[in-house]
Scaffold this active site. Structure first.
Site, PDB file in Angstrom:
ATOM      1  N   HIS A  61     -12.609  -2.828   2.518  1.00 19.64           N
ATOM      2  CA  HIS A  61     -10.990  -2.885   2.774  1.00 19.64           C
ATOM      3  C   HIS A  61     -10.710  -2.759   4.253  1.00 19.64           C
ATOM      4  O   HIS A  61     -10.234  -3.317   5.012  1.00 19.64           O
ATOM      5  CB  HIS A  61     -10.212  -2.002   1.679  1.00 19.64           C
TER       6      HIS A  61
ATOM      7  N   TYR B 205     -19.766  13.583  19.304  1.00 20.66           N
ATOM      8  CA  TYR B 205     -18.753  14.765  19.013  1.00 20.66           C
ATOM      9  C   TYR B 205     -17.492  14.414  18.750  1.00 20.66           C
ATOM     10  O   TYR B 205     -16.643  15.202  18.026  1.00 20.66           O
ATOM     11  CB  TYR B 205     -19.033  15.767  20.158  1.00 20.66           C
TER      12      TYR B 205
ATOM     13  N   HIS C 226      -2.606   2.580   8.362  1.00 19.70           N
ATOM     14  CA  HIS C 226      -3.568   1.750   7.800  1.00 19.70           C
ATOM     15  C   HIS C 226      -3.837   0.698   8.182  1.00 19.70           C
ATOM     16  O   HIS C 226      -2.891  -0.253   8.599  1.00 19.70           O
ATOM     17  CB  HIS C 226      -3.177   1.454   6.093  1.00 19.70           C
TER      18      HIS C 226
ATOM     19  N   TYR D 222      -7.210  20.262  21.551  1.00 19.91           N
ATOM     20  CA  TYR D 222      -7.717  19.002  22.399  1.00 19.91           C
ATOM     21  C   TYR D 222      -7.015  17.806  22.050  1.00 19.91           C
ATOM     22  O   TYR D 222      -6.560  17.432  20.854  1.00 19.91           O
ATOM     23  CB  TYR D 222      -9.189  18.901  22.367  1.00 19.91           C
TER      24      TYR D 222
ATOM     25  N   GLU E 207       0.741  -1.355   0.055  1.00 22.38           N
ATOM     26  CA  GLU E 207      -0.158   0.084   0.123  1.00 22.38           C
ATOM     27  C   GLU E 207       0.891   1.162  -0.010  1.00 22.38           C
ATOM     28  O   GLU E 207       0.418   2.265   0.243  1.00 22.38           O
ATOM     29  CB  GLU E 207      -0.997   0.090   1.226  1.00 22.38           C
TER      30      GLU E 207
ATOM     31  N   HIS F 142      -7.217  -2.782   9.527  1.00 22.24           N
ATOM     32  CA  HIS F 142      -8.329  -3.681   8.949  1.00 22.24           C
ATOM     33  C   HIS F 142      -9.076  -3.825  10.384  1.00 22.24           C
ATOM     34  O   HIS F 142      -9.496  -4.857  10.586  1.00 22.24           O
ATOM     35  CB  HIS F 142      -8.189  -4.795   8.356  1.00 22.24           C
TER      36      HIS F 142
END
Length: 217
Positions: A158, A116, A95, A211, A76, A97
């Site tokens: 994916h 939120y 990345h 934050y 990837e 899964h």
């Protein structure tokens, strides 16, 4: 000193990769991590179990896609490279899964502002990028579009992508996204989740600028 710094950075990527399973973000060898480094990026290699990974296994890749390493970079690498090239404020890409993120990605559903904490994504939705074969330019283009004005996204059928100004914050965001998806999945079973209005999310996005996970000294 430069060599020591490079080893320390590579080690941080190995440690982060090994933490993916403990954080509930991935299983087996799926998932990959990239970090901006000098005039390119450092990225986890393809097909190597995290338990066997060492700092020397982390691949340095130039922005033109070239590398000089006995191991191949993650399959990837394209969207990692393209995100870092397109987004100067991003220095780390995760990345993975995770189960709930991937479940919504399988259904090709974006995540609305049902909590939120979605402000951590940078806007009122977490988009789901259209499907494309893994490792392709098409997938990278879809990911970049889904990340426009956002810090994370889902990839159809994916998984997910989370970005950050550093690796710690990218991992934090990946966990928050999986938590949000899990909460949304449960809420859908309980009833009809109420979506917060865009102006409320805009206020929270602004508050999120100061934050969240704080940098360590």
């Amino acid at each position: 000193m430069a060599r020591h710094d490079a080893f320390r950075v590579r080690q941080s990527i190995v440690e982060a990769a090994r933490s993916l399973d403990a954080l509930g973000l991935t299983q087996g060898t799926s998932g990959n991590i990239a970090l901006r480094w000098e005039d390119g990026l450092l990225i986890t290699p393809s097909g190597l179990p995290y338990a066997r990974m060492s700092p020397d296994d982390i691949v340095f890749m130039r922005l033109d896609g070239s590398f000089e390493h006995p191991l191949k970079p993650s399959s990837e690498w394209r969207f990692h490279r393209d995100i870092l090239a397109r987004r100067p404020e991003v220095n780390a890409v995760v990345h993975a899964h995770p189960v709930y993120c991937t479940a919504f990605a399988m259904c090709r559903r974006e995540i609305p502002a049902v909590h939120y904490m979605i402000a951590a994504a940078g806007g009122p939705t977490v988009r789901c990028a259209p499907y494309a074969t893994f490792g392709t330019e098409e997938l990278s283009a879809h990911a970049l579009a889904a990340l426009e004005d956002r810090t994370c996204c889902l990839l159809a059928n994916h998984g997910m992508i989370a970005t950050g100004p550093d690796l710690e914050k990218a991992l934090w965001l990946a966990v928050e996204l999986e938590t949000l998806c899990r909460q949304y999945a449960v809420a859908l079973q309980v009833g009809t989740p109420v979506v917060l209005p865009d102006d409320e999310i805009a206020r929270n996005v602004e508050k999120f600028r100061s934050y969240g996970l704080k940098a360590q000294d």
